[in-house]
Design a protein around this motif. Structure first.
Motif, PDB file in Angstrom:
ATOM      1  N   VAL A  91      38.110 -30.557  46.809  1.00  0.00           N
ATOM      2  CA  VAL A  91      38.661 -30.280  45.329  1.00  0.00           C
ATOM      3  C   VAL A  91      39.691 -29.038  45.834  1.00  0.00           C
ATOM      4  O   VAL A  91      40.955 -29.134  45.120  1.00  0.00           O
ATOM      5  N   ALA A  92      39.195 -27.915  45.992  1.00  0.00           N
ATOM      6  CA  ALA A  92      40.098 -26.802  46.562  1.00  0.00           C
ATOM      7  C   ALA A  92      41.213 -27.166  47.383  1.00  0.00           C
ATOM      8  O   ALA A  92      42.391 -26.587  47.290  1.00  0.00           O
ATOM      9  N   GLU A  95      43.696 -28.992  45.396  1.00  0.00           N
ATOM     10  CA  GLU A  95      44.668 -28.142  44.401  1.00  0.00           C
ATOM     11  C   GLU A  95      45.669 -27.356  45.072  1.00  0.00           C
ATOM     12  O   GLU A  95      46.746 -26.930  44.580  1.00  0.00           O
ATOM     13  N   MET A  96      45.255 -26.856  46.370  1.00  0.00           N
ATOM     14  CA  MET A  96      46.242 -25.973  47.150  1.00  0.00           C
ATOM     15  C   MET A  96      47.300 -27.057  47.827  1.00  0.00           C
ATOM     16  O   MET A  96      48.518 -26.478  47.557  1.00  0.00           O
ATOM     17  N   VAL A 151      48.508 -29.500  45.975  1.00  0.00           N
ATOM     18  CA  VAL A 151      49.178 -29.732  44.730  1.00  0.00           C
ATOM     19  C   VAL A 151      50.109 -28.648  44.504  1.00  0.00           C
ATOM     20  O   VAL A 151      51.309 -28.558  44.115  1.00  0.00           O
ATOM     21  N   ALA A 152      49.452 -27.460  44.584  1.00  0.00           N
ATOM     22  CA  ALA A 152      50.293 -26.152  44.338  1.00  0.00           C
ATOM     23  C   ALA A 152      51.474 -25.831  45.325  1.00  0.00           C
ATOM     24  O   ALA A 152      52.461 -25.326  44.992  1.00  0.00           O
TER      25      ALA A 152
END
Length: 279
Positions: A127-128, A131-132, A134-135
């Motif tokens: 998950v992390a 998110e990374m 995507v950012a």
């Protein structure tokens, strides 16, 4: 004298055991290959028999070529695998050289920190990681997979290579320093050639999990233009109906590159595994 005579016997026994193990390990590959050239009925009726005039069929390969861009998937898998292995060996060998060669405060702590990646699966942080990516805008790019696989393979690479680099003679490195060689030159021209079997071992141990992985390609790069071979093969596997001819054909074509790379690295791999085992 007795010890000297026992070495060839021990070495021959070890190589014989490796050959037997290799044949056993390759048997499932052989079964997949022969069944990829059979009709669906022959696959289930006689899975261990060779294809003959009645059972021979190329329908699986025809289906693979028609559905999806197989060559694009193959290209993506090659780019991700080769790129990841290059970065793993590059950064892993550099970190291992620093940890094994230089004594500084926190050396042991740094080594233990890098070794934690062997014990903690990287999928826990999916998950992390997503998110990374995507950012940073790396979702649906091959770079996202290369970076993740590099991070996944570095702990094992540092752990193995640092142990081998500690065995490199200090006299050779000191002689290079006396001749005016820089630390980078000593690393590239003296240390790396001597630990080449260990690097081949690291490459093989990381190559197969990267090539066969389905999890991260499905999470980070599911787009059609970034699909890997393993992910692209899933189009033939359904909830209720599975095209076994196409699945076996796709797997057979996916196995060949790994088999070729394994053959290329096999000599160095055996040297790396058996280094120090036979005295």
């Amino acid at each position: 004298m007795n010890k000297a005579r026992s070495n060839p016997v021990s070495a021959a026994a070890m190589h014989g055991a490796l050959i037997i193990y290799t044949l056993i390990a390759l048997f499932p590959v052989f079964v997949i290959l022969i069944n990829s050239f059979k009709s669906r009925r022959a696959i289930f009726r006689e899975p261990l028999s060779m294809p003959n005039s009645d059972s021979f069929s190329l329908i699986g390969y025809e289906t693979v070529m028609k559905q999806g861009d197989f060559f694009l998937y193959f290209q993506n898998s090659m780019i991700v695998t080769v790129g990841s292995l290059f970065l793993i060996l590059l950064f892993g060998s550099m970190a291992a050289f620093a940890l094994s060669e230089y004594r500084f405060k926190g050396n042991m702590i740094m080594g233990l920190y890098l070794a934690l990646g062997i014990m903690i699966p990287i999928r826990i942080g999916t998950v992390a990681i997503l998110e990374m990516m995507v950012a940073t805008g790396l979702v649906n790019t091959l770079w996202s997979l290369i970076l993740v696989y590099t991070a996944q393979g570095l702990p094992l690479a540092v752990f193995i290579l640092s142990e081998f680099m500690r065995q490199v003679s200090d006299d050779l490195k000191d002689a290079g320093r006396v001749d005016g060689l820089s630390e980078y030159t000593i690393f590239a021209r003296i240390v790396v050639p001597l630990v080449r079997p260990a690097m081949a071992t690291v490459a093989v141990f990381n190559m197969i999990p990267i090539w066969n992985d389905l999890w991260f390609p499905l999470i980070l790069a599911p787009a059609e233009e970034t699909k890997t071979l393993t992910l692209g093969s899933q189009v033939f596997i359904g909830q209720f109906v599975t095209d076994w001819n196409a699945v076996l054909s796709a797997l057979s074509m996916a196995i060949l590159p790994v088999l070729i790379l394994y053959i290329i690295f096999s000599r160095q791999l055996i040297r790396g595994i058996t280094s120090g085992a036979v005295k």
